[in-house]
Scaffold this active site. Structure first.
Site, mmCIF file in Angstrom:
data_model
loop_
_atom_site.group_PDB
_atom_site.id
_atom_site.type_symbol
_atom_site.label_atom_id
_atom_site.label_comp_id
_atom_site.label_asym_id
_atom_site.label_seq_id
_atom_site.Cartn_x
_atom_site.Cartn_y
_atom_site.Cartn_z
ATOM 1 N N GLU A 246 1.142 -1.460 0.024
ATOM 2 C CA GLU A 246 -0.010 -0.149 -0.036
ATOM 3 C C GLU A 246 0.783 1.499 -0.037
ATOM 4 O O GLU A 246 0.855 1.896 -0.710
ATOM 5 C CB GLU A 246 -1.238 0.237 1.180
ATOM 6 N N ASN B 183 1.252 3.921 -3.232
ATOM 7 C CA ASN B 183 0.770 5.600 -2.892
ATOM 8 C C ASN B 183 2.264 6.204 -3.295
ATOM 9 O O ASN B 183 1.609 7.029 -4.288
ATOM 10 C CB ASN B 183 0.636 5.006 -1.542
ATOM 11 N N ARG C 165 -9.340 4.063 -8.105
ATOM 12 C CA ARG C 165 -8.666 3.564 -6.790
ATOM 13 C C ARG C 165 -9.923 3.329 -6.085
ATOM 14 O O ARG C 165 -10.845 4.189 -5.773
ATOM 15 C CB ARG C 165 -7.939 4.824 -6.157
HETATM 16 N N1 LIG Z 1 2.746 8.894 -0.822
HETATM 17 C C1 LIG Z 1 1.679 9.877 -1.825
HETATM 18 N N2 LIG Z 1 2.048 10.675 -1.959
HETATM 19 C C2 LIG Z 1 1.038 12.023 -2.222
HETATM 20 N N3 LIG Z 1 0.131 11.756 -1.855
HETATM 21 C C3 LIG Z 1 -0.607 10.460 -1.206
HETATM 22 C C4 LIG Z 1 0.264 10.045 -0.682
HETATM 23 N N4 LIG Z 1 0.240 8.405 -0.555
HETATM 24 C C5 LIG Z 1 -1.123 8.493 -0.011
HETATM 25 N N5 LIG Z 1 -1.626 9.783 -0.991
HETATM 26 C C6 LIG Z 1 -3.072 10.661 -1.052
HETATM 27 O O1 LIG Z 1 -3.862 10.036 -0.148
HETATM 28 C C7 LIG Z 1 -5.389 9.500 -0.662
HETATM 29 C C8 LIG Z 1 -5.524 8.020 -0.242
HETATM 30 O O2 LIG Z 1 -4.682 7.680 -0.157
HETATM 31 P P1 LIG Z 1 -5.166 5.593 -0.079
HETATM 32 O O3 LIG Z 1 -4.393 4.962 -0.518
HETATM 33 O O4 LIG Z 1 -5.829 5.744 1.271
HETATM 34 O O5 LIG Z 1 -5.884 5.553 -0.860
HETATM 35 P P2 LIG Z 1 -5.876 5.220 -2.860
HETATM 36 O O6 LIG Z 1 -3.989 5.325 -3.054
HETATM 37 O O7 LIG Z 1 -6.800 6.948 -3.380
HETATM 38 O O8 LIG Z 1 -6.954 4.183 -3.275
HETATM 39 P P3 LIG Z 1 -5.961 2.879 -2.895
HETATM 40 O O9 LIG Z 1 -4.550 2.454 -2.449
HETATM 41 O O10 LIG Z 1 -7.651 2.176 -2.076
HETATM 42 O O11 LIG Z 1 -6.120 2.020 -4.707
HETATM 43 C C9 LIG Z 1 -4.789 8.867 -2.134
HETATM 44 O O12 LIG Z 1 -5.625 9.187 -2.529
HETATM 45 C C10 LIG Z 1 -3.633 10.492 -2.212
HETATM 46 O O13 LIG Z 1 -4.506 12.140 -2.466
HETATM 47 MG MG LIG Z 2 -3.627 3.996 -2.274
#
Ligand SMILES: Nc1ncnc2c1ncn2[C@@H]1O[C@H](COP(=O)(O)OP(=O)(O)OP(=O)(O)O)[C@@H](O)[C@H]1O
Ligand SMILES: [Mg+2]
Lengths: 104, 193
Positions: free
Chosen positions: B46, B50, B107
């Protein structure tokens, strides 16, 4: 990741094997949707029996297929998730939305 | 006892599998259960994903992964995943279940929720334009495993340290069952979808 797709009666059966992450999710989505559009399947069964790893990219893939099937008045069923995959499905709430195919 | 490893990878999606396998191999030294190991690998996947898809959205940057295992009465695995990408403007909001800035890419917004629920601690710090650091830890309960080991092998509990970083990293029969520990359901679908 390896995926076998087969039409069985009115259902498109997708057997997934290996690891589902975002690296392979997009290609999988394309493969499944293409077949759904060609076969006009009334239901989609995703067999997770061979999936030994899945993260939230897999949840996105499943939710996306759920919405697609709903939009066309069909349904999605999941089959044979391993305990680890089931834990993720439970956490996400998908188990409350999507039915289980119990056979084999 | 303390052990650690550091890893640097370019933010290519093909490295997601490598990163979780590498951290998994490191964590396996502490003799986790099959479920604990799966939780760790999923959480690493995860965080790394990200960094790749959000942090370095339009570029390729470096992802820094650090792992540390500490053993006293219990064993704790601490994992840090850091990027120097775009950063998160509102971390609290980003960590809410189902929040995503990329819904059109299918996502689910569950990444942080997965890390939060599969690990014991999760700490996210981020600065817009500077990058994001995700620090998470999980206790590998060798206490209960000692009793298990004692009954099985007849060895005293003091052998616990000896089996750390050692022998038993293979899953055993019956270890795949999932206790209901920390399994709370949040809801995809609760937003009416
Ligand atoms: N390393 C990162 N850099 C920039 N933004 C991030 C980062 N990690 C998370 N985010 C932001 O936080 C939000 C939520 O992250 P999360 O992993 O919970 O969901 P997601 O990645 O959008 O979906 P999923 O993980 O279910 O595929 C993301 O949509 C993004 O906007
Ligand atoms: Mg994610």
């Amino acid at each position: 990741m390896n995926c076998e797709i087969e039409q069985v009666g009115g259902a498109l059966v997708v057997k997934l094997k290996g690891e589902i992450d975002q690296h392979c999710a997009e290609e999988l989505r394309g493969d499944i949707d293409r077949q759904l559009d060609i076969k006009h399947s009334a239901s989609l069964i995703i067999d997770l029996g061979g999936v030994d790893f899945m993260d939230s990219s897999g949840l996105g893939l499943i939710m996306g297929r759920y919405r697609k099937m709903q939009a066309r008045g069909g349904k999605l069923l999941l089959a044979r998730p391993t305990p680890a995959v089931d834990k993720l499905l439970e956490l996400s709430g998908i188990n409350r939305l999507v039915g289980r195919e119990r056979t084999k | 006892m303390r052990n650690y490893m550091k890893l640097e990878i370019p933010s290519k999606s093909l490295n997601e599998a490598f990163a979780r396998a590498a951290v998994g191999a490191f964590a396996a030294q502490t003799d986790p259960t099959v479920e604990e190991l799966a939780d760790i690998k999923t959480s690493v996947s995860e965080a790394v994903t990200n960094s790749i898809i959000h942090g370095y959205r339009d570029t390729v940057g470096v992802i820094y992964i650090e792992c540390e295992a500490r053993v006293e009465n219990t064993c704790v695995i601490e994992i840090t995943v850091r990027d120097e990408g775009v950063g998160i403007p509102d971390v609290e909001r980003a960590m809410e279940p189902l929040f995503t800035t990329a819904p059109d890419e299918e996502r689910s917004g569950m990444g942080f929720t997965v890390m939060q629920s599969f690990m014991d601690t999760l700490d996210v710090t981020s600065e817009k334009g500077k990058g994001t650091t995700v620090k998470m830890s999980k206790a590998i309960n060798i206490g209960t495993r000692d009793e298990e080991l004692e009954t099985r092998t007849g060895l005293p509990k003091s052998a616990s340290e000896a089996h750390f970083l050692g022998k038993r990293s293979q899953p055993e029969a019956g270890e795949t069952s999932l206790p209901a520990r920390k399994r709370t359901s949040v809801g995809i679908g609760d937003d009416g979808c």
